[in-house]
Write a protein that holds these residues in place. Structure first.
Motif, PDB file in Angstrom:
ATOM      1  N   THR A   1     -36.430  54.089 -56.310  1.00 39.93           N
ATOM      2  CA  THR A   1     -35.082  53.552 -56.427  1.00 39.93           C
ATOM      3  C   THR A   1     -34.609  53.666 -57.862  1.00 39.93           C
ATOM      4  OG1 THR A   1     -35.897  51.335 -56.852  1.00 39.93           O
ATOM      5  CG2 THR A   1     -35.456  51.884 -54.555  1.00 39.93           C
ATOM      6  N   LYS A   2     -33.289  53.664 -58.029  1.00 39.89           N
ATOM      7  CA  LYS A   2     -32.712  53.801 -59.365  1.00 39.89           C
ATOM      8  C   LYS A   2     -33.121  52.661 -60.280  1.00 39.89           C
ATOM      9  CE  LYS A   2     -28.599  56.541 -59.264  1.00 39.89           C
ATOM     10  NZ  LYS A   2     -27.181  56.570 -59.397  1.00 39.89           N
ATOM     11  N   SER A   3     -33.268  51.454 -59.737  1.00 39.29           N
ATOM     12  CA  SER A   3     -33.524  50.292 -60.568  1.00 39.29           C
ATOM     13  C   SER A   3     -34.982  50.196 -61.036  1.00 39.29           C
ATOM     14  CB  SER A   3     -33.136  49.021 -59.816  1.00 39.29           C
ATOM     15  OG  SER A   3     -33.888  48.920 -58.631  1.00 39.29           O
ATOM     16  N   LYS A   4     -35.873  51.003 -60.504  1.00 39.36           N
ATOM     17  CA  LYS A   4     -37.272  50.962 -60.914  1.00 39.36           C
ATOM     18  C   LYS A   4     -37.373  51.358 -62.381  1.00 39.36           C
ATOM     19  CE  LYS A   4     -41.876  52.483 -59.741  1.00 39.36           C
ATOM     20  NZ  LYS A   4     -42.480  51.497 -60.576  1.00 39.36           N
ATOM     21  N   SER A   5     -38.250  50.633 -63.093  1.00 44.15           N
ATOM     22  CA  SER A   5     -38.430  50.965 -64.506  1.00 44.15           C
ATOM     23  C   SER A   5     -39.866  51.405 -64.759  1.00 44.15           C
ATOM     24  CB  SER A   5     -38.059  49.776 -65.389  1.00 44.15           C
ATOM     25  OG  SER A   5     -38.935  48.703 -65.137  1.00 44.15           O
TER      26      SER A   5
ATOM     27  N   TYR B   1     -35.039  49.832 -73.003  1.00 43.28           N
ATOM     28  CA  TYR B   1     -34.642  48.458 -73.312  1.00 43.28           C
ATOM     29  C   TYR B   1     -35.900  47.632 -73.528  1.00 43.28           C
ATOM     30  CZ  TYR B   1     -35.594  47.713 -68.314  1.00 43.28           C
ATOM     31  OH  TYR B   1     -36.183  47.664 -67.073  1.00 43.28           O
TER      32      TYR B   1
ATOM     33  N   ARG C   1     -39.112  49.247 -71.758  1.00 42.18           N
ATOM     34  CA  ARG C   1     -39.027  49.762 -70.392  1.00 42.18           C
ATOM     35  C   ARG C   1     -37.929  50.817 -70.369  1.00 42.18           C
ATOM     36  NH1 ARG C   1     -43.034  47.298 -70.120  1.00 42.18           N
ATOM     37  NH2 ARG C   1     -43.738  45.832 -68.563  1.00 42.18           N
TER      38      ARG C   1
ATOM     39  N   THR D   1     -35.564  53.061 -67.379  1.00 43.05           N
ATOM     40  CA  THR D   1     -35.285  53.256 -65.954  1.00 43.05           C
ATOM     41  C   THR D   1     -35.679  54.670 -65.555  1.00 43.05           C
ATOM     42  OG1 THR D   1     -33.023  54.051 -66.276  1.00 43.05           O
ATOM     43  CG2 THR D   1     -33.315  51.648 -66.009  1.00 43.05           C
ATOM     44  N   VAL D   2     -36.010  54.825 -64.297  1.00 48.75           N
ATOM     45  CA  VAL D   2     -36.386  56.150 -63.784  1.00 48.75           C
ATOM     46  C   VAL D   2     -35.248  57.137 -64.034  1.00 48.75           C
ATOM     47  CG1 VAL D   2     -36.877  57.453 -61.676  1.00 48.75           C
ATOM     48  CG2 VAL D   2     -38.030  55.274 -62.074  1.00 48.75           C
ATOM     49  N   GLU D   3     -34.011  56.698 -63.789  1.00 43.25           N
ATOM     50  CA  GLU D   3     -32.851  57.569 -63.980  1.00 43.25           C
ATOM     51  C   GLU D   3     -32.762  58.054 -65.428  1.00 43.25           C
ATOM     52  OE1 GLU D   3     -29.019  55.651 -63.481  1.00 43.25           O
ATOM     53  OE2 GLU D   3     -28.320  57.409 -62.380  1.00 43.25           O
ATOM     54  N   ASP D   4     -32.958  57.144 -66.400  1.00 39.62           N
ATOM     55  CA  ASP D   4     -32.900  57.538 -67.808  1.00 39.62           C
ATOM     56  C   ASP D   4     -34.062  58.454 -68.181  1.00 39.62           C
ATOM     57  OD1 ASP D   4     -30.540  56.152 -68.309  1.00 39.62           O
ATOM     58  OD2 ASP D   4     -31.581  54.324 -68.936  1.00 39.62           O
TER      59      ASP D   4
END
Length: 187
Positions: free
Chosen positions: A2-6, A35, A44, A46-49
């Motif tokens: 998911t996008k919110s996973k870090s 962040y 941490r 995010t997976v997206e970043d």
């Protein structure tokens, strides 16, 4: 994923096969967006970043983050065009399914969960613009790559990108150009 996973800096160090300190330097320099957690201040990302960072730096995407599906949903009401797209993609090892309208596309997206969808903009009933707008509002389809393939003018192709298409090309298309785009989008 998911996008919110870090990810921790340790996770990223393993994926990139680098030292933990290197990852911390990337974050401190601002190359990798991260962040700090309150308290101890651990970083941490995010997976997206993380994926954006890899793409920007031409680094390979770890297998854990590659699409699990090599399926492509071709959405076009012109059977000959759908078959032409299917021939090109199958020759490169992709599995293909077709939908002749927006409603059928929605149903097949839920069942097949393809890595990518090609989308014609001019279809009866739910047209490509409406389908695109609807899909981009749904969290379930955030990671779905959408390639518009349309005979409409450049303004329409630009509008499709504004509505959330990842790429747009004109009909008739060049086979090599189509394959290049599909391979980029499904990487």
């Amino acid at each position: 994923m998911t996008k919110s996973k870090s990810l921790t800096t340790g996770d990223i160090a393993k994926y990139c096969d680098v030292n933990l300190r290197t990852v911390i330097r990337w974050i401190e320099k601002g190359s990798l967006k991260g962040y700090k957690l309150p308290g101890r201040g651990n970083n941490r990302v995010t997976v997206e970043d993380f994926l954006s960072f890899l793409n920007e730096n031409n680094m390979p995407i770890p297998e854990d983050f590659l699409p699990k599906s090599k399926t492509i949903l071709i959405v076009d009401d012109d059977e000959n065009m759908a078959n032409a797209i299917k021939r090109v993609l199958r020759s490169s090892g992709f599995e293909c399914d077709t939908a002749t309208n927006g409603f059928l596309a929605g149903s097949k997206l839920m069942q097949k969960q393809p890595a990518l969808m090609t989308l014609d903009l001019s279809m009866p009933g739910l047209n490509g613009f409406e389908l695109l707008e609807h899909l981009r509002k749904q969290d379930d389809f955030n990671s779905l790559k959408i390639l518009v393939i349309s005979a409409l003018d450049q303004n329409s192709l630009d509008k499709a990108k504004e509505l959330g298409a990842d790429a747009a090309i004109s009909k008739p298309f060049e086979k090599d150009h189509l394959l290049d785009l599909v391979n980029q989008l499904t990487r």
